[in-house]
Each structure stands twice: as C-alpha cells, then as structure tokens.
Design a protein around this motif. Structure first.
Motif, PDB file in Angstrom:
ATOM      1  N   SER A   1       0.785  -1.560   0.292  1.00  0.00           N
ATOM      2  CA  SER A   1       0.127   0.238  -0.113  1.00  0.00           C
ATOM      3  C   SER A   1       0.943   0.871   0.071  1.00  0.00           C
ATOM      4  N   ALA A   2       2.081   1.434   0.620  1.00  0.00           N
ATOM      5  CA  ALA A   2       2.822   2.466   0.541  1.00  0.00           C
ATOM      6  C   ALA A   2       3.562   2.458  -0.373  1.00  0.00           C
ATOM      7  N   LEU A   3       3.939   1.752  -1.301  1.00  0.00           N
ATOM      8  CA  LEU A   3       4.529   2.027  -2.597  1.00  0.00           C
ATOM      9  C   LEU A   3       3.228   2.090  -3.792  1.00  0.00           C
ATOM     10  N   SER A   4       1.943   1.878  -3.174  1.00  0.00           N
ATOM     11  CA  SER A   4       1.726   1.460  -4.365  1.00  0.00           C
ATOM     12  C   SER A   4       1.353   3.446  -5.097  1.00  0.00           C
ATOM     13  N   GLY A   5       1.541   4.060  -4.420  1.00  0.00           N
ATOM     14  CA  GLY A   5       1.567   5.552  -4.487  1.00  0.00           C
ATOM     15  C   GLY A   5       2.604   6.034  -5.537  1.00  0.00           C
ATOM     16  N   LEU A   6       3.278   5.818  -4.287  1.00  0.00           N
ATOM     17  CA  LEU A   6       4.850   6.293  -5.141  1.00  0.00           C
ATOM     18  C   LEU A   6       5.515   5.099  -6.102  1.00  0.00           C
ATOM     19  N   SER A   7       5.009   4.118  -7.173  1.00  0.00           N
ATOM     20  CA  SER A   7       5.627   3.486  -8.579  1.00  0.00           C
ATOM     21  C   SER A   7       4.375   3.173  -9.134  1.00  0.00           C
TER      22      SER A   7
ATOM     23  N   PHE B   1      10.416   2.770  -3.285  1.00  0.00           N
ATOM     24  CA  PHE B   1      10.973   2.592  -1.807  1.00  0.00           C
ATOM     25  C   PHE B   1      12.021   3.430  -1.972  1.00  0.00           C
ATOM     26  N   THR B   2      12.790   3.821  -3.123  1.00  0.00           N
ATOM     27  CA  THR B   2      14.037   4.900  -2.181  1.00  0.00           C
ATOM     28  C   THR B   2      12.857   6.280  -1.366  1.00  0.00           C
ATOM     29  N   GLU B   3      11.883   6.492  -2.365  1.00  0.00           N
ATOM     30  CA  GLU B   3      11.209   7.681  -1.697  1.00  0.00           C
ATOM     31  C   GLU B   3      10.628   7.435  -1.163  1.00  0.00           C
ATOM     32  N   LEU B   4       9.671   6.547  -0.514  1.00  0.00           N
ATOM     33  CA  LEU B   4       9.666   5.586   1.056  1.00  0.00           C
ATOM     34  C   LEU B   4       9.926   5.892   1.593  1.00  0.00           C
ATOM     35  N   LEU B   5      11.621   5.425   2.007  1.00  0.00           N
ATOM     36  CA  LEU B   5      13.027   5.698   2.647  1.00  0.00           C
ATOM     37  C   LEU B   5      13.201   7.304   3.003  1.00  0.00           C
ATOM     38  N   ARG B   6      13.637   8.038   1.915  1.00  0.00           N
ATOM     39  CA  ARG B   6      13.551   9.142   1.908  1.00  0.00           C
ATOM     40  C   ARG B   6      12.629  10.193   2.310  1.00  0.00           C
ATOM     41  N   ARG B   7      11.236  10.172   2.365  1.00  0.00           N
ATOM     42  CA  ARG B   7      10.513  10.435   3.264  1.00  0.00           C
ATOM     43  C   ARG B   7      10.630  10.418   4.683  1.00  0.00           C
ATOM     44  N   TYR B   8      10.554   9.164   4.810  1.00  0.00           N
ATOM     45  CA  TYR B   8      10.765   8.289   6.567  1.00  0.00           C
ATOM     46  C   TYR B   8      11.579   9.516   7.389  1.00  0.00           C
ATOM     47  N   LEU B   9      12.690   9.103   6.349  1.00  0.00           N
ATOM     48  CA  LEU B   9      14.292  10.242   7.059  1.00  0.00           C
ATOM     49  C   LEU B   9      13.711  11.498   7.263  1.00  0.00           C
ATOM     50  N   ASP B  10      12.869  12.137   6.015  1.00  0.00           N
ATOM     51  CA  ASP B  10      13.064  13.498   6.755  1.00  0.00           C
ATOM     52  C   ASP B  10      12.241  14.035   7.176  1.00  0.00           C
TER      53      ASP B  10
END
Length: 438
Positions: free
Chosen positions: A208-214, A237-246
């Motif tokens: 679900s988290a990857l759906s909108g980002l991929s 997945f890269t964008e998911l990690l980036r948003r989490y760290l930010d």
C-alpha cells in the motif's frame, strides 16, 4: 571417509597434483573426476570447520575472542562475510544438540544447507506436531536430504508437507509474524541485496505504501514511462525511505536523528565548481558527518561512493568544516567536557570511520566515544584522548587488559593482553589495518 580420518588423502594423488599445476594437461575424464573429488574434499573441510567453530562458540568467551561473539571473530579472521560466518556458527551451535543430524553432516552424507534446514525444522517444529512425531519427521527429512541427487527444493517440499499435516488452530503461515524475516546484505559490487519474508498484514502495508509511489509517470509530452515494474518499485522504495528520514520520526542514533551521511573532501567537490560549493578558508573540510578519503567519497553503511555521486548529494547537504592533518586525523577541536560534543563526534567518525577496534569496523551509528585515559583520571575530552568504539568493544576496554595508545600519526593503536599476544605488539585501528590484516 569420516571427518576424523585423513582429510588430505583424496588430494594426494598424481592427477590432482597435475590439476593444481596445469589443469590443461588433464584428459577430459580426468578433469571431470578432479572437480568431483575436490568438491568432496571441500565438503569434508566445511564439515570440519563447522565442528571446530561450534567448539569455539561453546568454549571461547569475549575476553579471548576480542569480539562479542564467534561470528564477528570468524569474519575478522577469514575472508567470510559476517552473514556467512553467522550461518556457520549457528549450524555448529545447533548440531551440538542434534546428534543424528550432526552424524550425517560430519560424515558428509548431507550438505550444510540441508543440515541447516533439517535442524531449523527440529528446533521449531509445527505447533500442532506432538513430541513423539519429531524423530520420524527428522528421519524423513534426512532421507530427503541424503544422496547426490538431493536438492533444497525437495527438502523444503517435505517440510511444507509436514507443516500441513500438523496444521493446528494457530495462525496460518500467511499470518504468522514469528516467521517474518528481512535481510539487507551488501554485495561485492557495492550494492545492497534485499530479501524478505513477511506476513500478509505487513505485506499489505508495504504494498500500500509503495503503490502510490511506484505508479508509471509519463513524461510531460505524454511519452510512456519506460521503467519496468521492478524499477518503479525500487524508485518508490527509495522515495519512501527519503520521506521517512525527512519526517524526523526515526528516533536518534549517536545523539542525532539518522540521515544519510556522506563523507568527502570538499576540495574534490570544488575542483569542478559543482553546486556552487566553496572550500572554507582553503582548508580540507567535510560535509554533514563527513571526512576526507583521498579522492573517494564514503558513506557510513555502504562505504565507497564515486565523487560524481558525492557532488550530486552535496547539492542538498549542510557543510560542516572539520580540518584534517596529512594523516587524515582531525585537528584538536579545543573542547574539553566530560561528554563528546556533536562536533567532536563528527571528527571521530571522520578519523575512525566506525568502531576502531581491530577487525570490527561497526558502523558509526552503533558507536560511542571512549576516553583512552578515563575522565575520572583527569583524561581530557579532546581528539587525542578519544576513540570511537561499539558497545561491545567499549565494555571490553573497560573490563579487560586491552589498552589503547595514540600513535605518532594521531590514530589509536590497540595493545592486546598477554593471553592474546605475549609480546603485546600494538595493532592498528580497524580502518588503518593493511589489506588482508585481521
């Protein structure tokens, strides 16, 4: 031939001696036979190594190993990666309690992979299986794993059938969170291989988290997105990690919120005038959590990175100067307090690159600053009295006869206790060791 017999006998004949020198001289039949016999010898030696490592794991403690466990010790003394060393240790440890499996493995009737599969099943049998059924299941699995035609798929198929036979009212495999595993391993080409086995609920959250980002992203002119589904998910997945760290909700490591730390000499960035970078006062400097590495960028987890990638990342980084001498050691930052300041910690990372204990090199985020001369004994909190150590080696230095002295190059040297080295010869810090050194 058992493991206790002459393990060198199979390699002592004329054919294998010729193979070691000039394999091209062998006839095809001899060449094929040599490969098979060498493989058999490797299997015997592997079984012997597992047996000996199991004994090391059982008998040798941290004060002798110099490491928190046998896995880290084995990896530091061999060419094995930590993950591979861990699998050997776990197999040797488990076989001490599984004599029937050990007998088959040590007599090279089954491979290490098959022994590990059978052992794992016996250690964690299906929850609905009665105790009296374990021996029969073990024999069935060993039969599937025995012989030259045995393969991992066949062993796993037997395990799957046994799990279905003894299925209970417990959660089905798709919902059993105790089976969850996630592996992220560095590869030989400097990338990371990711492998996971997640329950259905966790998998749903991930997808679900990857759906909108991929989703496919056509170009502005309507051109079709040429990325494969796998590439799109990787980018998501890269964008998911980036948003989490930010987001700032990731907790703290080493007193700071974790983020990507890039280590590079500012001079390498300004040589081509990229990103408008400027070298402060003409001195070598580093980026956020950075240090100089002779023309090569460096990241705390993944290691070397090209200067081209470093320039790209530095466009969005905060630059903090840390002046280094010719040996790559940060100059004294002039602060003397009991605790290591954030700026001193950056300098320690710049110098030690992680745990400085020989053969360790744990990532900087796992480490803490250690006073070589203890603060309670008037040891100052400055760079020449500090060293970066992981929790295990920090405790080891406080509770053993290991000592540290600062070398002429202003990098720490480790002096082992006499039980490790009678002459107590100083050993360079992990990142200063020669190639191939432990």
């Amino acid at each position: 031939m058992g493991i206790g017999e002459d393990i060198q006998g199979a390699l002592s004949d004329e054919i294998l001696a010729t193979a070691v020198g000039d394999a091209w001289r062998l006839a095809e039949a001899e060449l094929l036979d040599s490969v098979v016999r060498v493989s058999e010898e490797i299997q015997r030696l592997e079984a012997l190594r597992v047996k000996l490592v199991g004994a090391v794991d059982h008998r040798c403690h941290v004060d002798v190993l110099g490491f928190p466990n046998a896995k880290m010790w084995l990896a530091s003394k061999t060419l094995l990666e930590v993950g591979a060393a861990g699998r050997i240790v776990m197999l040797g440890r488990g076989l001490r309690f599984q004599p029937e499996i050990a007998d088959h493995f040590f007599h090279t009737n089954i491979s290490a992979e098959h022994a590990a599969l059978v052992m794992k099943f016996c250690e964690r049998p299906p929850k609905g299986m009665p105790d009296e059924a374990l021996d029969g299941c073990r024999r069935a699995l060993l039969l599937a794993a025995t012989g030259p035609t045995a393969n991992t798929d066949a062993v796993r198929a037997v395990i799957a059938r046994l799990e279905r036979v003894f299925e209970s009212d417990d959660p089905p495999p798709s919902e059993d969170t105790e089976r969850n595993e996630f592996h992220a391993s560095k590869t030989l080409n400097g990338r990371v291989a990711v492998k996971g086995d997640l329950d259905a609920v966790t998998g749903e959250m991930l997808l679900s988290a990857l759906s909108g980002l991929s989703k496919p992203r056509p170009a502005q002119d309507g051109t079709k997105d040429e990325r494969t589904p796998g590439q799109r998910r990787a980018d998501g997945f890269t964008e998911l990690l980036r948003r989490y760290l930010d987001s700032g909700v990731a907790g703290e490591e080493g007193g700071e919120r974790p983020h990507v730390s890039l280590h590079v000499n500012v001079k390498d960035l300004v040589d081509h005038g990229d990103c408008g970078a400027r070298e402060p006062h003409g001195a070598p400097a580093t980026g956020e959590g950075l240090f100089a590495v002779d023309g090569v960028a460096w990241t705390e987890w993944m290691g070397p990175l090209s200067i081209t990638a470093a320039r790209l990342l530095s466009c969005d980084s905060i630059v903090t100067p840390i002046v280094l001498d010719g040996n790559g050691s940060p100059l004294d930052l002039g602060v003397s307090t009991r605790t290591v300041t954030k700026r001193q910690r950056k300098a320690l990372v710049a110098r030690d690159r992680g745990c400085a204990f020989p053969g360790c090199g744990a990532p900087p985020s796992w480490c803490e600053g250690h006073h070589i001369v203890h603060w309670s004994k008037s040891g100052p909190t400055d760079m020449d009295n500090l060293v970066l150590l992981c929790g295990c080696h920090h405790r080891l230095l406080h509770h053993s006869d290991w000592e540290i002295e600062m070398g002429a190059d202003r990098h720490p040297m480790f002096i082992p206790p006499r039980q490790v080295d009678w002459e107590r010869k100083p050993i360079p810090a992990h990142n200063r060791a020669r190639p191939g050194a432990a």
